[in-house]
Design a protein around this motif. Structure first.
Motif, PDB file in Angstrom:
ATOM      1  N   ALA A   1      -5.639 -19.308 -58.924  1.00 37.95           N
ATOM      2  CA  ALA A   1      -4.351 -20.008 -58.933  1.00 37.95           C
ATOM      3  C   ALA A   1      -3.405 -19.423 -59.984  1.00 37.95           C
ATOM      4  CB  ALA A   1      -4.571 -21.496 -59.200  1.00 37.95           C
ATOM      5  N   ILE A   2      -3.895 -19.149 -61.191  1.00 40.55           N
ATOM      6  CA  ILE A   2      -3.050 -18.603 -62.261  1.00 40.55           C
ATOM      7  C   ILE A   2      -2.507 -17.227 -61.873  1.00 40.55           C
ATOM      8  CG2 ILE A   2      -3.066 -17.705 -64.625  1.00 40.55           C
ATOM      9  CD1 ILE A   2      -5.031 -19.959 -65.321  1.00 40.55           C
ATOM     10  N   ILE A   3      -3.378 -16.351 -61.371  1.00 40.41           N
ATOM     11  CA  ILE A   3      -2.947 -15.000 -60.990  1.00 40.41           C
ATOM     12  C   ILE A   3      -1.866 -15.055 -59.928  1.00 40.41           C
ATOM     13  CG2 ILE A   3      -3.674 -12.879 -59.804  1.00 40.41           C
ATOM     14  CD1 ILE A   3      -6.355 -13.133 -61.235  1.00 40.41           C
ATOM     15  N   ASN A   4      -2.038 -15.911 -58.947  1.00 40.22           N
ATOM     16  CA  ASN A   4      -1.069 -15.957 -57.853  1.00 40.22           C
ATOM     17  C   ASN A   4       0.218 -16.667 -58.225  1.00 40.22           C
ATOM     18  OD1 ASN A   4      -2.165 -14.780 -55.135  1.00 40.22           O
ATOM     19  ND2 ASN A   4      -3.916 -15.708 -56.171  1.00 40.22           N
ATOM     20  N   LEU A   5       0.157 -17.632 -59.142  1.00 43.89           N
ATOM     21  CA  LEU A   5       1.392 -18.234 -59.645  1.00 43.89           C
ATOM     22  C   LEU A   5       2.209 -17.208 -60.428  1.00 43.89           C
ATOM     23  CD1 LEU A   5       0.190 -21.779 -60.777  1.00 43.89           C
ATOM     24  CD2 LEU A   5       1.833 -21.254 -58.957  1.00 43.89           C
TER      25      LEU A   5
ATOM     26  N   TYR B   1       5.983 -15.587 -59.361  1.00 38.64           N
ATOM     27  CA  TYR B   1       7.183 -15.650 -60.201  1.00 38.64           C
ATOM     28  C   TYR B   1       7.648 -14.285 -60.696  1.00 38.64           C
ATOM     29  CZ  TYR B   1       7.141 -20.736 -60.376  1.00 38.64           C
ATOM     30  OH  TYR B   1       7.206 -22.072 -60.025  1.00 38.64           O
ATOM     31  N   PHE B   2       6.736 -13.358 -60.955  1.00 39.95           N
ATOM     32  CA  PHE B   2       7.111 -12.108 -61.599  1.00 39.95           C
ATOM     33  C   PHE B   2       7.027 -10.872 -60.699  1.00 39.95           C
ATOM     34  CE2 PHE B   2       5.553 -14.829 -65.086  1.00 39.95           C
ATOM     35  CZ  PHE B   2       6.709 -14.870 -65.872  1.00 39.95           C
ATOM     36  N   ILE B   3       6.346 -10.976 -59.558  1.00 36.81           N
ATOM     37  CA  ILE B   3       6.187  -9.800 -58.704  1.00 36.81           C
ATOM     38  C   ILE B   3       6.781 -10.011 -57.318  1.00 36.81           C
ATOM     39  CG2 ILE B   3       4.495  -8.269 -57.587  1.00 36.81           C
ATOM     40  CD1 ILE B   3       2.657  -8.701 -59.973  1.00 36.81           C
ATOM     41  N   ALA B   4       6.469 -11.152 -56.695  1.00 33.01           N
ATOM     42  CA  ALA B   4       6.900 -11.386 -55.320  1.00 33.01           C
ATOM     43  C   ALA B   4       8.412 -11.376 -55.168  1.00 33.01           C
ATOM     44  CB  ALA B   4       6.325 -12.710 -54.817  1.00 33.01           C
TER      45      ALA B   4
ATOM     46  N   PHE C   1      10.562  -9.285 -56.324  1.00 34.58           N
ATOM     47  CA  PHE C   1      11.120  -7.953 -56.042  1.00 34.58           C
ATOM     48  C   PHE C   1      10.214  -7.123 -55.124  1.00 34.58           C
ATOM     49  CE2 PHE C   1       8.640  -7.394 -59.953  1.00 34.58           C
ATOM     50  CZ  PHE C   1       7.873  -6.286 -59.650  1.00 34.58           C
ATOM     51  N   SER C   2       8.994  -7.610 -54.839  1.00 33.08           N
ATOM     52  CA  SER C   2       8.103  -6.894 -53.916  1.00 33.08           C
ATOM     53  C   SER C   2       7.184  -7.889 -53.220  1.00 33.08           C
ATOM     54  CB  SER C   2       7.279  -5.842 -54.670  1.00 33.08           C
ATOM     55  OG  SER C   2       6.393  -5.197 -53.776  1.00 33.08           O
ATOM     56  N   ALA C   3       7.643  -8.386 -52.068  1.00 34.70           N
ATOM     57  CA  ALA C   3       6.853  -9.362 -51.319  1.00 34.70           C
ATOM     58  C   ALA C   3       5.529  -8.762 -50.859  1.00 34.70           C
ATOM     59  CB  ALA C   3       7.654  -9.861 -50.122  1.00 34.70           C
ATOM     60  N   VAL C   4       5.540  -7.478 -50.510  1.00 35.04           N
ATOM     61  CA  VAL C   4       4.316  -6.828 -50.033  1.00 35.04           C
ATOM     62  C   VAL C   4       3.251  -6.815 -51.126  1.00 35.04           C
ATOM     63  CG1 VAL C   4       3.315  -4.638 -49.266  1.00 35.04           C
ATOM     64  CG2 VAL C   4       5.536  -5.379 -48.375  1.00 35.04           C
ATOM     65  N   LEU C   5       3.659  -6.450 -52.357  1.00 39.02           N
ATOM     66  CA  LEU C   5       2.709  -6.429 -53.467  1.00 39.02           C
ATOM     67  C   LEU C   5       2.186  -7.835 -53.763  1.00 39.02           C
ATOM     68  CD1 LEU C   5       1.237  -4.859 -55.625  1.00 39.02           C
ATOM     69  CD2 LEU C   5       3.250  -5.076 -57.108  1.00 39.02           C
ATOM     70  N   GLY C   6       3.079  -8.808 -53.669  1.00 34.91           N
ATOM     71  CA  GLY C   6       2.661 -10.187 -53.885  1.00 34.91           C
ATOM     72  C   GLY C   6       1.598 -10.625 -52.883  1.00 34.91           C
ATOM     73  N   TRP C   7       1.780 -10.240 -51.601  1.00 32.02           N
ATOM     74  CA  TRP C   7       0.799 -10.582 -50.574  1.00 32.02           C
ATOM     75  C   TRP C   7      -0.519  -9.832 -50.777  1.00 32.02           C
ATOM     76  CZ3 TRP C   7       0.246 -14.472 -47.492  1.00 32.02           C
ATOM     77  CH2 TRP C   7       1.352 -15.216 -47.101  1.00 32.02           C
ATOM     78  N   LEU C   8      -0.432  -8.572 -51.223  1.00 33.77           N
ATOM     79  CA  LEU C   8      -1.642  -7.807 -51.479  1.00 33.77           C
ATOM     80  C   LEU C   8      -2.471  -8.447 -52.590  1.00 33.77           C
ATOM     81  CD1 LEU C   8      -0.362  -4.116 -51.253  1.00 33.77           C
ATOM     82  CD2 LEU C   8      -1.870  -5.308 -49.645  1.00 33.77           C
ATOM     83  N   ILE C   9      -1.803  -8.898 -53.638  1.00 31.49           N
ATOM     84  CA  ILE C   9      -2.502  -9.576 -54.731  1.00 31.49           C
ATOM     85  C   ILE C   9      -3.148 -10.863 -54.225  1.00 31.49           C
ATOM     86  CG2 ILE C   9      -2.174 -10.807 -56.919  1.00 31.49           C
ATOM     87  CD1 ILE C   9      -0.033  -8.710 -57.602  1.00 31.49           C
ATOM     88  N   PHE C  10      -2.415 -11.614 -53.397  1.00 27.21           N
ATOM     89  CA  PHE C  10      -2.957 -12.860 -52.851  1.00 27.21           C
ATOM     90  C   PHE C  10      -4.200 -12.594 -52.007  1.00 27.21           C
ATOM     91  CE2 PHE C  10      -3.332 -15.756 -49.231  1.00 27.21           C
ATOM     92  CZ  PHE C  10      -3.498 -16.960 -49.892  1.00 27.21           C
ATOM     93  N   LEU C  11      -4.112 -11.613 -51.106  1.00 27.65           N
ATOM     94  CA  LEU C  11      -5.237 -11.332 -50.217  1.00 27.65           C
ATOM     95  C   LEU C  11      -6.455 -10.838 -50.988  1.00 27.65           C
ATOM     96  CD1 LEU C  11      -3.368  -9.613 -47.234  1.00 27.65           C
ATOM     97  CD2 LEU C  11      -4.364 -11.909 -47.289  1.00 27.65           C
ATOM     98  N   ALA C  12      -6.224  -9.983 -52.006  1.00 28.10           N
ATOM     99  CA  ALA C  12      -7.337  -9.457 -52.797  1.00 28.10           C
ATOM    100  C   ALA C  12      -8.030 -10.562 -53.582  1.00 28.10           C
ATOM    101  CB  ALA C  12      -6.840  -8.367 -53.743  1.00 28.10           C
TER     102      ALA C  12
END
Length: 218
Positions: A19-23, A27-30, A32-43
């Motif tokens: 939860a902390i990593i994805n929050l 706020y700080f990655i998604a 400006f980069s939705a793709v990177l945000g989704w990659l972090i979520f999926l991983a």
């Protein structure tokens, strides 16, 4: 399928970290980069599911037999040889070792029904579980069962990742074949020291299931 009680705390910690990593990523990655945000979520979600699956207890019909020894864990048979025991026994025994990968079910079960004669924890190293000296040098917990005049030693051995061995048995306990005897977290190994006249029913590199696969008989 159920989740083992030994996993409750680990799963809670994993969920908080997830939860902390994805929050933070939201706020700080998604932004400006939705793709990177989704990659972090999926991983992180995949890792969270893996941790949950590690503590799974699948529903099984366990084997029961007075003259048979069932596997105390899931894994792969990696050793079958005569050895000089390093504890409890004075005479040669037949060692059968099962390697448990992080993908295996990690509940440990009684290989036989009978009485617990010995239950001892040993602190030690954390060599990889397939290392020849892991049986004698690693952190481990040994239990000796007596059944029908025969004695069997089961050794739970920690690996490079497994640093917490749980064992529920104490001398004098009466146990049932296939019931839980303990748990090892995150990959490890279980050794059995059997009488030399044990008839072995498995082969090297064979996959076995805890409480189900018959390792041998007498």
């Amino acid at each position: 399928m159920k989740i083992h009680k030994e996993g409750y705390r680990s799963i809670l910690v994993a969920f908080i970290v997830f939860a902390i990593i994805n929050l933070l990523a939201f706020y700080f990655i998604a932004s400006f980069s939705a793709v990177l945000g989704w990659l972090i979520f999926l991983a992180t979600f995949g890792l969270f599911l893996f941790i949950i699956s590690f503590f799974r207890i699948p529903k099984r019909d366990h084997h029961s037999g007075e003259t048979s020894i069932v596997s105390p864990c899931d894994g792969t048979v990696v050793v079958m040889e005569e050895v000089e025991p390093d504890e409890y026994f004075k005479e040669k025994r037949l060692q059968l070792s099962i390697f448990m990968s992080p993908l295996n079910v990690h509940v440990n079960r009684n290989p036989v029904s009978g009485e617990v004669l010995y239950s001892q924890y040993h602190p030690g190293k954390f060599l990889v579980a397939w290392h020849p000296k892991s049986s004698t040098d690693n952190e481990r917990h040994s239990v000796v069962y007596r059944t029908g005049g025969k004695e069997v030693l089961v050794k739970q051995i920690a690996g490079a990742l497994a640093k917490r061995i749980v064992n529920y048995l104490k001398p004098g306990d009466k146990v049932v074949q296939g019931a839980e005897m303990g748990f090892i977290k995150f990959g490890s190994r279980v050794d059995l020291l059997l009488p030399l006249d044990t008839k072995i029913d498995v082969k090297l590199n064979q996959k076995v299931k805890g409480g189900v696969t018959v390792l041998g008989s007498w």
